[in-house]
Scaffold this active site. Structure first.
Site, PDB file in Angstrom:
ATOM      1  N   ASP A  13     -10.030   3.534  -3.696  1.00  0.00           N
ATOM      2  CA  ASP A  13     -10.798   2.336  -3.329  1.00  0.00           C
ATOM      3  C   ASP A  13     -12.203   2.232  -3.939  1.00  0.00           C
ATOM      4  O   ASP A  13     -12.909   3.225  -4.092  1.00  0.00           O
ATOM      5  CB  ASP A  13     -10.938   2.255  -1.809  1.00  0.00           C
TER       6      ASP A  13
ATOM      7  N   ASP B 141       0.827  -1.214   0.000  1.00  0.00           N
ATOM      8  CA  ASP B 141       0.000   0.000   0.000  1.00  0.00           C
ATOM      9  C   ASP B 141       0.865   1.269   0.000  1.00  0.00           C
ATOM     10  O   ASP B 141       2.099   1.193   0.073  1.00  0.00           O
ATOM     11  CB  ASP B 141      -0.943  -0.064   1.214  1.00  0.00           C
TER      12      ASP B 141
HETATM   13  C1  GLA Z   1      -5.993   1.384   1.279  1.00  0.00           C
HETATM   14  C2  GLA Z   1      -6.123   0.334   0.174  1.00  0.00           C
HETATM   15  C3  GLA Z   1      -7.237  -0.632   0.541  1.00  0.00           C
HETATM   16  C4  GLA Z   1      -6.923  -1.302   1.886  1.00  0.00           C
HETATM   17  C5  GLA Z   1      -6.705  -0.250   2.955  1.00  0.00           C
HETATM   18  C6  GLA Z   1      -6.139  -0.834   4.228  1.00  0.00           C
HETATM   19  O1  GLA Z   1      -7.145   2.190   1.342  1.00  0.00           O
HETATM   20  O2  GLA Z   1      -6.380   0.952  -1.050  1.00  0.00           O
HETATM   21  O3  GLA Z   1      -7.393  -1.611  -0.470  1.00  0.00           O
HETATM   22  O4  GLA Z   1      -5.803  -2.131   1.745  1.00  0.00           O
HETATM   23  O5  GLA Z   1      -5.785   0.754   2.532  1.00  0.00           O
HETATM   24  O6  GLA Z   1      -5.992   0.111   5.242  1.00  0.00           O
END
Ligand code: GLA
Length: 395
Positions: free
Chosen positions: A222, A167
């Site tokens: 996301d 990430d």
């Molecule tokens: C980000 C990523 C998600 C998830 C969260 C975890 O938002 O894009 O897919 O992994 O972090 O905290």
């Protein structure tokens, strides 16, 4: 039309690169290409499995992970290709041990990650884990791997981890190209083939540099369990279609199928779009509470076969793309929420010669249509629904 779109994209990209220190960026990419950074032989087709985030967020524990592994096997999903059991954010203690190693959360993962890896491996599955190319993970519940890349890669390899989602949070403003390739090299040195999933949200157009760095790269921020968010993820992903290939995939984020806020026909669209776009198929629901509709959608072997086709070409809007043996996958989507639509696929738009006669296999009705088609195909599609076909030339 497609060419025009591509041109606009290239121009915008060049403009963008010149704005952000293009020469250094491109030099980095070139030298990485020469070194062939990632050579793990993984991801020849998009990865398939389950991930904890979309349903549980950081509220996870080892029981949830074991249960997911059990259901992948007992439901028959693992036989269809869903083999990765991926733990997302929230699996670790907030501080490293005295030697600087990451430590599994003592309360929620008391048996440790190695025990979980052993457990899933015995079931013929693979274990994935989550880390962050910054100082803390996004949920700020555990440390990131920035500055600890080699040590963490070795830890993951020693635990038997098979997949790393990496990430982009809390990164101190350091550019992705100065952080992600360090983990790529660390993984290559760790002595175990580990699928490397770049979760950089499309910030610095990772499709342009992702191939020698990772096996897939997120193309947007996301997803959420609603129609607008789902469709907008795949639309953004579509811009980068030409960069997807075996070993390196665009990733529009994980599946929401089965999480309950969309209708069945909308989840059918979601799954069909992800499949035809060669996206990773990572289930994101509570597998233990999967209803029949969810299992039916996720188990559609004909749609999965489009995703896993060895040619590995991502379909483009109008949603269509070539498959092996000169076949073409086509998805006719009605984005209207309130009216039926007649939708036409013109052969010229989907890469077929106008004189080609095809046989059409309906992948959701599981039937081969009696009528043959030449030049175009028109179907009526219900609101927020789709029809998906494999067209096979017969003359
Ligand atoms: C980000 C990523 C998600 C998830 C969260 C975890 O938002 O894009 O897919 O992994 O972090 O905290």
């Amino acid at each position: 039309m497609e060419k025009g779109k591509m041109l606009v994209f290239v121009v915008l990209t060049l403009l963008f690169c010149s704005l952000c220190d293009s020469s250094r960026l491109m030099k980095n990419v070139e030298s990485q290409n020469r070194r062939n950074l990632l050579a793990n032989g993984l991801g020849l087709t998009p990865p398939m499995g389950w991930n904890s985030w979309n349903h549980y967020h950081e509220n996870i524990n080892e029981t949830i992970i074991r249960k997911a592994a059990n259901v992948l096997v007992s439901s028959g999903l693992s036989e269809l290709g869903y083999i990765y059991v991926n733990i997302d954010d929230g699996w670790g203690e907030m501080t490293r041990d005295i030697d600087g190693n990451l430590v599994p959360d003592k309360k929620h993962f008391p048996s440790g990650i190695k025990a979980l890896a052993d457990y899933v491996h015995k079931k013929g599955l693979k274990l994935g884990i989550y880390a962050d190319a910054g100082y803390y993970t996004c949920a700020k519940r555990m440390p990131g791997s920035l500055g600890y890349e080699e040590q963490d890669a070795k830890t993951f390899a020693s635990w038997g981890v098979d997949y790393l989602k990496y990430d982009n949070c809390n990164n101190g403003g350091i550019k992705p190209l100065q952080r992600y390739p360090i983990m790529t090299r660390a993984l290559m040195k760790a002595g175990r083939p580990i699928y490397f999933s770049l979760c950089e949200w499309g910030d610095m157009h990772p499709a342009l540099w992702g191939f020698p760095v990772g096996n897939s790269w997120r193309t947007s921020d996301d997803i959420d369990d609603n129609w607008e968010r789902m469709v907008s993820r795949i639309d953004r992903n579509d811009v980068y279609a030409d960069f997807a290939k075996p070993g390196g995939w665009n990733d529009p984020d994980m599946l929401e199928v089965g999480n309950g806020k969309m209708k069945k026909h909308e989840y059918v669209v979601h799954f069909s779009l992800w499949a035809i776009s060669k996206a990773p198929l990572l289930i994101g629901c509570d597998l233990g509470k999967m209803d029949d509709d969810t299992l039916e959608i996720l188990s559609n072997a004909e749609v999965i076969a489009v995703n896993q086709d060895p040619l590995g070409v991502q379909a483009k809007r109008v949603w269509a793309g070539p498959l092996s043996e000169y076949r073409v996958a086509v998805l006719l989507l009605n984005k209207f929420s309130d009216r039926r639509s007649e939708i036409t696929a013109e052969w010229e738009d989907i890469g077929l010669d106008p004189s080609t006669v095809v046989q059409a296999r309906d992948l959701w009705e599981h039937e081969t249509l009696e009528r043959q088609f030449v030049g175009k195909m028109t179907v009526t599609v219900e609101p927020h629904s789709c029809k998906m076909y494999v067209l096979k030339p017969i003359a």
